[in-house]
Motif scaffolding. Structure first.
Motif, mmCIF file in Angstrom:
data_model
loop_
_atom_site.group_PDB
_atom_site.id
_atom_site.type_symbol
_atom_site.label_atom_id
_atom_site.label_comp_id
_atom_site.label_asym_id
_atom_site.label_seq_id
_atom_site.Cartn_x
_atom_site.Cartn_y
_atom_site.Cartn_z
ATOM 1 N N LEU A 34 0.806 -1.330 -0.052
ATOM 2 C CA LEU A 34 -0.017 0.022 0.126
ATOM 3 C C LEU A 34 0.992 1.138 0.204
ATOM 4 O O LEU A 34 1.997 1.256 0.497
ATOM 5 N N ASP A 35 0.526 2.373 -0.773
ATOM 6 C CA ASP A 35 1.092 3.572 -0.649
ATOM 7 C C ASP A 35 0.161 4.415 -0.210
ATOM 8 O O ASP A 35 -1.099 4.405 0.067
ATOM 9 N N PRO A 36 0.505 5.935 -0.196
ATOM 10 C CA PRO A 36 -0.579 6.940 -0.023
ATOM 11 C C PRO A 36 -1.806 6.842 -0.517
ATOM 12 O O PRO A 36 -2.830 7.636 -0.270
ATOM 13 N N SER A 37 -1.876 6.253 -1.722
ATOM 14 C CA SER A 37 -3.061 6.571 -2.625
ATOM 15 C C SER A 37 -3.860 5.231 -3.045
ATOM 16 O O SER A 37 -4.492 5.065 -3.634
ATOM 17 N N GLY A 38 -3.240 4.133 -2.667
ATOM 18 C CA GLY A 38 -3.829 2.880 -2.957
ATOM 19 C C GLY A 38 -3.019 1.609 -2.941
ATOM 20 O O GLY A 38 -1.983 1.609 -2.064
ATOM 21 N N PHE A 39 -3.064 0.567 -4.000
ATOM 22 C CA PHE A 39 -2.410 -0.772 -3.792
ATOM 23 C C PHE A 39 -1.583 -0.992 -4.875
ATOM 24 O O PHE A 39 -1.887 -0.652 -6.102
ATOM 25 N N MET A 57 0.779 -2.666 -11.599
ATOM 26 C CA MET A 57 -0.525 -2.328 -11.481
ATOM 27 C C MET A 57 -0.688 -1.395 -10.425
ATOM 28 O O MET A 57 0.207 -1.418 -9.220
ATOM 29 N N HIS A 58 -1.305 -0.337 -10.367
ATOM 30 C CA HIS A 58 -1.827 0.647 -9.306
ATOM 31 C C HIS A 58 -3.359 0.695 -9.280
ATOM 32 O O HIS A 58 -3.824 1.025 -9.988
ATOM 33 N N ILE A 59 -3.837 0.486 -7.909
ATOM 34 C CA ILE A 59 -5.260 0.170 -7.909
ATOM 35 C C ILE A 59 -5.594 1.319 -6.671
ATOM 36 O O ILE A 59 -4.736 1.277 -5.645
ATOM 37 N N SER A 60 -6.551 2.135 -7.005
ATOM 38 C CA SER A 60 -6.851 3.328 -5.743
ATOM 39 C C SER A 60 -7.528 2.714 -4.748
ATOM 40 O O SER A 60 -7.961 1.381 -4.656
ATOM 41 N N PHE A 61 -7.538 3.083 -3.435
ATOM 42 C CA PHE A 61 -8.158 2.331 -2.212
ATOM 43 C C PHE A 61 -9.737 2.252 -2.516
ATOM 44 O O PHE A 61 -10.251 1.395 -2.149
ATOM 45 N N GLY A 62 -10.380 3.352 -3.202
ATOM 46 C CA GLY A 62 -11.682 2.939 -3.436
ATOM 47 C C GLY A 62 -12.104 2.013 -4.427
ATOM 48 O O GLY A 62 -12.949 1.004 -3.984
ATOM 49 N N LEU A 63 -11.312 1.754 -5.436
ATOM 50 C CA LEU A 63 -11.414 0.494 -6.390
ATOM 51 C C LEU A 63 -10.992 -0.635 -5.422
ATOM 52 O O LEU A 63 -11.688 -1.651 -5.484
#
Length: 103
Positions: A34-39, A57-63
């Motif tokens: 995890l980073d400050p904006s997602g996975f 891949m980078h996936i936002s926390f909401g997604l």
């Protein structure tokens, strides 16, 4: 920190004029954090140039939250007798839950 892939991942990427499929198995490695904006997820298959491949891949926390909710809604599709995979998932979710509570 990279770790061996404990199973198998199949990735398909479809464009209007191209289709790419990749498989990542035990000889491959993954990194997830995890980073400050997602996975973030990286899958890498090492080797010679003709077999080496990776996806990032980078996936936002909401997604990510939406994905987890969809997984919860479809958990009944895991066969009831598949105790190993049910336990693996339950343990991993419990670890994530505990880490979120501590943070």
């Amino acid at each position: 920190m990279t770790r061996p892939v404990p199973g198998k991942a199949e990735i398909a990427l479809e464009y209007p004029d191209k289709f790419h499929v990749g498989t990542f198995e035990h000889s491959s490695q993954f990194e997830a954090h995890l980073d400050p904006s997602g996975f973030a997820l990286v899958l890498e298959r090492p080797g010679a140039e003709d077999v080496r491949k990776s996806i990032h891949m980078h996936i936002s926390f909401g997604l990510l939250a939406g994905i987890l909710g969809e997984l919860a809604a479809t958990v009944g599709k895991i066969p009831k007798g598949d105790i190993l995979h049910r336990d693996q998932l339950a343990d991993a979710v419990a670890q994530l839950h505990q880490a979120l509570k501590k943070a």
